[in-house]
Design a protein around this motif. Sequence first.
Motif, PDB file in Angstrom:
ATOM      1  N   VAL A  94      18.397  52.503  10.043  1.00 59.33           N
ATOM      2  CA  VAL A  94      17.810  51.205   9.686  1.00 59.33           C
ATOM      3  C   VAL A  94      16.920  50.685  10.821  1.00 59.33           C
ATOM      4  CG1 VAL A  94      18.322  48.787   9.161  1.00 59.33           C
ATOM      5  CG2 VAL A  94      19.558  50.600   7.988  1.00 59.33           C
ATOM      6  N   VAL A  95      17.329  50.873  12.067  1.00 56.98           N
ATOM      7  CA  VAL A  95      16.487  50.438  13.191  1.00 56.98           C
ATOM      8  C   VAL A  95      15.156  51.197  13.180  1.00 56.98           C
ATOM      9  CG1 VAL A  95      16.259  50.464  15.719  1.00 56.98           C
ATOM     10  CG2 VAL A  95      18.357  49.624  14.662  1.00 56.98           C
ATOM     11  N   VAL A  96      15.207  52.499  12.937  1.00 57.67           N
ATOM     12  CA  VAL A  96      13.980  53.296  12.876  1.00 57.67           C
ATOM     13  C   VAL A  96      13.108  52.828  11.704  1.00 57.67           C
ATOM     14  CG1 VAL A  96      13.047  55.621  12.522  1.00 57.67           C
ATOM     15  CG2 VAL A  96      14.995  55.281  14.051  1.00 57.67           C
ATOM     16  N   LEU A  97      13.725  52.500  10.580  1.00 55.82           N
ATOM     17  CA  LEU A  97      12.955  52.004   9.432  1.00 55.82           C
ATOM     18  C   LEU A  97      12.351  50.629   9.719  1.00 55.82           C
ATOM     19  CD1 LEU A  97      15.258  53.213   6.523  1.00 55.82           C
ATOM     20  CD2 LEU A  97      13.002  54.104   7.143  1.00 55.82           C
ATOM     21  N   ILE A  98      13.054  49.782  10.447  1.00 57.62           N
ATOM     22  CA  ILE A  98      12.489  48.485  10.850  1.00 57.62           C
ATOM     23  C   ILE A  98      11.232  48.717  11.684  1.00 57.62           C
ATOM     24  CG2 ILE A  98      12.856  46.463  12.333  1.00 57.62           C
ATOM     25  CD1 ILE A  98      15.848  46.562  11.427  1.00 57.62           C
ATOM     26  N   ILE A  99      11.316  49.638  12.629  1.00 57.19           N
ATOM     27  CA  ILE A  99      10.151  49.964  13.465  1.00 57.19           C
ATOM     28  C   ILE A  99       9.011  50.490  12.601  1.00 57.19           C
ATOM     29  CG2 ILE A  99       9.316  51.547  15.265  1.00 57.19           C
ATOM     30  CD1 ILE A  99      12.208  51.320  16.483  1.00 57.19           C
ATOM     31  N   THR A 100       9.338  51.363  11.655  1.00 61.42           N
ATOM     32  CA  THR A 100       8.322  51.942  10.772  1.00 61.42           C
ATOM     33  C   THR A 100       7.577  50.869  10.004  1.00 61.42           C
ATOM     34  OG1 THR A 100       9.648  53.942  10.475  1.00 61.42           O
ATOM     35  CG2 THR A 100       7.934  53.524   8.840  1.00 61.42           C
ATOM     36  N   PHE A 101       8.320  49.984   9.340  1.00 54.16           N
ATOM     37  CA  PHE A 101       7.654  48.987   8.514  1.00 54.16           C
ATOM     38  C   PHE A 101       6.954  47.919   9.350  1.00 54.16           C
ATOM     39  CE2 PHE A 101      10.148  51.084   5.302  1.00 54.16           C
ATOM     40  CZ  PHE A 101       9.223  51.172   4.268  1.00 54.16           C
ATOM     41  N   ALA A 102       7.439  47.668  10.557  1.00 54.23           N
ATOM     42  CA  ALA A 102       6.717  46.774  11.468  1.00 54.23           C
ATOM     43  C   ALA A 102       5.375  47.410  11.861  1.00 54.23           C
ATOM     44  CB  ALA A 102       7.560  46.468  12.697  1.00 54.23           C
ATOM     45  N   LEU A 103       5.386  48.718  12.141  1.00 54.58           N
ATOM     46  CA  LEU A 103       4.139  49.422  12.460  1.00 54.58           C
ATOM     47  C   LEU A 103       3.167  49.413  11.282  1.00 54.58           C
ATOM     48  CD1 LEU A 103       5.418  52.540  14.457  1.00 54.58           C
ATOM     49  CD2 LEU A 103       4.041  50.641  15.337  1.00 54.58           C
ATOM     50  N   LEU A 104       3.685  49.628  10.074  1.00 52.99           N
ATOM     51  CA  LEU A 104       2.818  49.607   8.895  1.00 52.99           C
ATOM     52  C   LEU A 104       2.245  48.212   8.657  1.00 52.99           C
ATOM     53  CD1 LEU A 104       4.835  51.931   6.471  1.00 52.99           C
ATOM     54  CD2 LEU A 104       2.671  52.442   7.636  1.00 52.99           C
TER      55      LEU A 104
END
Length: 195
Positions: free
Chosen positions: A57-67
């Motif tokens: 979930v932390v990695v996905l938070i980073i992903t969607f913040a980058l997007l």
Amino acid sequence: DPILEPFAGDVFDMEASVTNRFAAYWGSTSILTSLISLWLLRKVDGWTHTRLSQVGVVVLIITFALLTIASVMYIEAIIMPGLLILGIGLGFWNIGTLGLMMDMSPLGRAGTFLGFWSMLVTLSRGGGITSGGIGRDVGLWSSGDFGMAYALVFGLATVGLVIAYYCLMHIHVDEYKAKQSSEPDLSTMLATATD
């Protein structure tokens, strides 16, 4: 895919021959990370299904913040690394949450919970696709800008993932198992699942 592929086309004018490979990028990375997750569970002390879920979930938070940043600032260079990071997050999340579901299933009832799990994942994906499309259309209608429209969608996904992380921080598998009697009823199991 229903949001990522049009996003790259609408915001960055990427050709369909490029965007239709997005699923292969994040999907391959997800499979590889799933295998790494299984290895971590078996070989490295301290790695549990809960921890894998939290890392995912932390990695996905980073992903969607980058997007979101890529959408607002029109930074095309973030897209491909974002897809790979998305796959990493999904790989950890897939193994972690599926394992958590099985960890928190009473003896002899994992099949029932797997059925609930499959139904909820399907409904959630459908709801995510629908709300993503609605969010994109509302964002485009209100701003007139594709970048801002997709930033709204990715930003909402980021907020949802932060909430999911908060919920994961309150799951304690050992305490849950200790509270279970030999024959708990379904309402008790569901009520204590997030205590």
